[in-house]
Design an enzyme around this catalytic site. Structure first.
Site, PDB file in Angstrom:
ATOM      1  N   SER A 269      -5.148 -49.099  89.139  1.00  0.00           N
ATOM      2  CA  SER A 269      -4.732 -48.047  88.007  1.00  0.00           C
ATOM      3  C   SER A 269      -3.104 -48.573  87.977  1.00  0.00           C
ATOM      4  O   SER A 269      -2.467 -48.604  87.137  1.00  0.00           O
ATOM      5  CB  SER A 269      -4.903 -46.744  88.497  1.00  0.00           C
ATOM      6  OG  SER A 269      -4.392 -46.339  89.970  1.00  0.00           O
ATOM      7  N   HIS A 299     -12.900 -48.110  92.164  1.00  0.00           N
ATOM      8  CA  HIS A 299     -11.398 -47.587  92.106  1.00  0.00           C
ATOM      9  C   HIS A 299     -11.458 -46.365  92.265  1.00  0.00           C
ATOM     10  O   HIS A 299     -12.237 -45.508  93.342  1.00  0.00           O
ATOM     11  CB  HIS A 299     -10.554 -47.982  91.206  1.00  0.00           C
ATOM     12  CG  HIS A 299      -9.196 -47.904  91.302  1.00  0.00           C
ATOM     13  ND1 HIS A 299      -8.639 -47.496  92.507  1.00  0.00           N
ATOM     14  CD2 HIS A 299      -8.348 -48.039  90.463  1.00  0.00           C
ATOM     15  CE1 HIS A 299      -7.301 -47.474  92.330  1.00  0.00           C
ATOM     16  NE2 HIS A 299      -6.980 -47.523  91.166  1.00  0.00           N
ATOM     17  N   HIS A 345     -11.417 -51.282 103.192  1.00  0.00           N
ATOM     18  CA  HIS A 345     -10.317 -51.135 102.459  1.00  0.00           C
ATOM     19  C   HIS A 345      -9.717 -52.814 102.042  1.00  0.00           C
ATOM     20  O   HIS A 345      -9.780 -53.651 102.921  1.00  0.00           O
ATOM     21  CB  HIS A 345      -9.190 -50.265 102.871  1.00  0.00           C
ATOM     22  CG  HIS A 345      -8.167 -49.929 101.791  1.00  0.00           C
ATOM     23  ND1 HIS A 345      -7.071 -50.622 101.432  1.00  0.00           N
ATOM     24  CD2 HIS A 345      -7.956 -48.893 100.930  1.00  0.00           C
ATOM     25  CE1 HIS A 345      -6.436 -50.272 100.561  1.00  0.00           C
ATOM     26  NE2 HIS A 345      -7.033 -48.881 100.218  1.00  0.00           N
ATOM     27  N   ARG A 354      -4.671 -41.389 104.871  1.00  0.00           N
ATOM     28  CA  ARG A 354      -5.058 -40.264 103.784  1.00  0.00           C
ATOM     29  C   ARG A 354      -6.522 -39.531 104.400  1.00  0.00           C
ATOM     30  O   ARG A 354      -6.464 -38.530 104.054  1.00  0.00           O
ATOM     31  CB  ARG A 354      -5.298 -40.839 102.291  1.00  0.00           C
ATOM     32  CG  ARG A 354      -3.838 -41.333 101.975  1.00  0.00           C
ATOM     33  CD  ARG A 354      -4.257 -42.202 100.504  1.00  0.00           C
ATOM     34  NE  ARG A 354      -4.986 -43.235 100.788  1.00  0.00           N
ATOM     35  CZ  ARG A 354      -5.517 -44.124  99.785  1.00  0.00           C
ATOM     36  NH1 ARG A 354      -5.003 -43.800  98.602  1.00  0.00           N
ATOM     37  NH2 ARG A 354      -6.381 -45.084 100.168  1.00  0.00           N
ATOM     38  N   ASP A 400     -11.715 -42.062 100.251  1.00  0.00           N
ATOM     39  CA  ASP A 400     -12.863 -41.636  99.400  1.00  0.00           C
ATOM     40  C   ASP A 400     -13.908 -41.077 100.314  1.00  0.00           C
ATOM     41  O   ASP A 400     -14.705 -40.546 100.059  1.00  0.00           O
ATOM     42  CB  ASP A 400     -13.127 -42.801  98.462  1.00  0.00           C
ATOM     43  CG  ASP A 400     -12.133 -43.193  97.471  1.00  0.00           C
ATOM     44  OD1 ASP A 400     -11.783 -42.512  96.866  1.00  0.00           O
ATOM     45  OD2 ASP A 400     -11.892 -44.390  97.605  1.00  0.00           O
TER      46      ASP A 400
END
Length: 461
Positions: A269, A299, A345, A354, A400
């Site tokens: 993105s 993504h 990742h 995160r 995620d």
């Protein structure tokens, strides 16, 4: 030791965080004024740096890198954040825990306000509470949607994916682009950043209204408030328009919108917004392109993939399976040729910070939730299994693996919508970067491509 550049006023409220000197800027400076003061100095700094070191080589490209998605090729400049494989993300030098400590918070709140994070990304400075409040008010004043966009959203079929609706609405907002208008009138290129800034501020302000309209139309039969309260912050207005009134969910949204905002410049993105913007497409068109990339399952759609996997697991093993049963299920997943979603990742080689801050939020606010407890068990057993396979460079969870669990707990069950939330957040990082792209006069991006035959001939020589 890194020092943030700030206004010349004496600042007694400096803090040191892990050797990083963080200072707060003058309380009477607006975001645009701070940025306008910084850009000439930064232009000169980059110009001198390129003049002295422009021919310096930064690494070598291998054929595997070319076929492997340009993985690891050093070929982009991103000022807003840096991702270290072992340390994780830093926003203008600050880690997520440091951002949680020094960025302004809502009255009575514990999580940083995304407005403060945007200021930090754009300027490198930690804003005052007053400046963040002023930014919240300015975004509220810019939030109204043009009628043609409202009409378009209200006429979209509810069966159209929320991300498709989101990208369409952002594209249609280009009708009022200040940058496109100025460019057509022949504005000098040194002024490009000013109009990109105005478009970006307008777009960020309008995104919660766009996103909330999509949510209410798709899942609430069109019911919901679209009114903006200029005394409230960006996240609080967004949550209210979504139809939720739990203060803890508002706090979660402040955290969510902050930590999903930026992840250096090489992800799909961010890179797409930079690439399309390099053609001098306005911020609306550039951001819409990035959102179409974010919609991909590799993504932004990944947190939905995690929840689908967790629900299948619970259906087969029950709501509270034993660790032994979980291990067997994970091995079964891997042996079937699938991956464990939410783990691994492209860059990180440790637990995603995160993920960690979301886990800390859950431990504080929903420690006994069944789904959170399941995620905690998986966090315990999956990394050793992935390490045992010998095929995984990073066996640790990413962002995620956790975000969907929190949204489910507070009642947002509609998984197809989660990527829209990600998109609202990602605007903060990619648009801050886009403003700097134009301020620094970065050219159109055009890497050289080669055919397989040409590569084979070059290797033979």
């Amino acid at each position: 030791m890194s020092i943030y550049r700030i206004s010349t006023r004496k600042l007694p409220e400096a803090q040191k965080l892990n050797g990083l000197l963080v200072r707060f800027i003058s309380a009477d400076s607006s975001l645009r004024d701070v940025l306008a003061a910084k850009i000439p100095a930064e232009q000169e700094r980059v110009k001198n740096f390129r003049k002295q070191y422009g021919a310096t080589k930064m690494g070598e490209t291998t054929i595997d890198m070319m076929y492997g998605g340009m993985r690891g090729i050093k070929g982009l400049v991103c000022e807003t954040s840096v991702l270290d494989a072992d340390e994780g993300i830093r926003f203008r030098g600050l880690s997520i825990p440091e951002c949680q400590k020094v960025l302004p918070k809502a009255e009575g709140g514990e999580e940083p306000l995304p407005e403060g994070l945007f200021w930090l990304l754009l300027t490198g400075d930690v804003p005052t509470k007053g400046q963040v409040k002023q930014l919240s008010k300015e975004w509220a004043e810019r939030a109204a949607l043009p009628q043609h966009v409202v009409t378009m959203l209200n006429n979209m079929p509810t069966t159209l994916h929320p991300m498709s609706q989101f990208a369409c609405a952002v594209t249609a907002l280009n009708h009022d682009s200040k940058f496109a208008k100025a460019y057509s009138e022949g504005v000098h290129k040194t002024k490009y950043w000013e109009y990109v800034y105005e478009d970006s501020m307008d777009l960020i302000a309008k995104l919660p209204v766009v996103a909330a309209t999509i949510y209410c139309n798709t899942y609430r039969g069109g019911k919901g408030s679209k009114s903006i309260d200029s005394s409230q912050d960006w996240s609080a207005n967004f949550v209210k328009m979504l139809g939720y009134d739990n203060p803890k969910f508002t706090e979660l949204m402040r955290l969510y919108l902050t930590i999903h905002s930026d992840h250096e410049g090489g992800n799909v993105s961010a890179h797409t917004v930079h690439l399309v913007g390099s053609a001098l497409s306005d911020p609306y068109l550039s951001f819409a392109a990035g959102m179409n990339g974010l919609a991909g399952p590799l993504h932004g759609l990944a947190n939905q993939e995690v929840l689908v996997w967790l629900r299948k697991l619970q259906k087969e093993l029950g709501a509270n399976p034993s660790e032994e049963a979980l291990k067997e299920y994970v091995w079964k997943t891997l042996k079937s040729g699938q991956v464990v979603p939410g783990y691994g990742h492209a860059v990180l080689r440790k637990t995603d910070p995160r993920y960690t801050c979301q886990r800390e939020f859950a431990l504080k606010h929903l420690p006994n939730d069944d789904l959170f407890q399941l995620v905690s068990k998986i966090y315990k057993i999956v990394p050793p299994i992935l390490t045992e396979t010998g095929k995984v460079k990073n066996p640790w969870p990413n962002v995620d693996a956790h975000s969907g669990v929190l949204l489910q707990y507070y009642g947002m069950k509609e998984m197809n919508y989660y990527t829209v939330l990600f998109g609202v957040s990602r605007a903060l990082g990619v648009l801050a970067s886009l403003i700097w792209d134009r301020a620094l006069g970065l050219p159109i991006e055009r890497p050289k491509s080669l055919s397989t035959d040409m590569l084979m001939k070059m290797v033979q020589k």
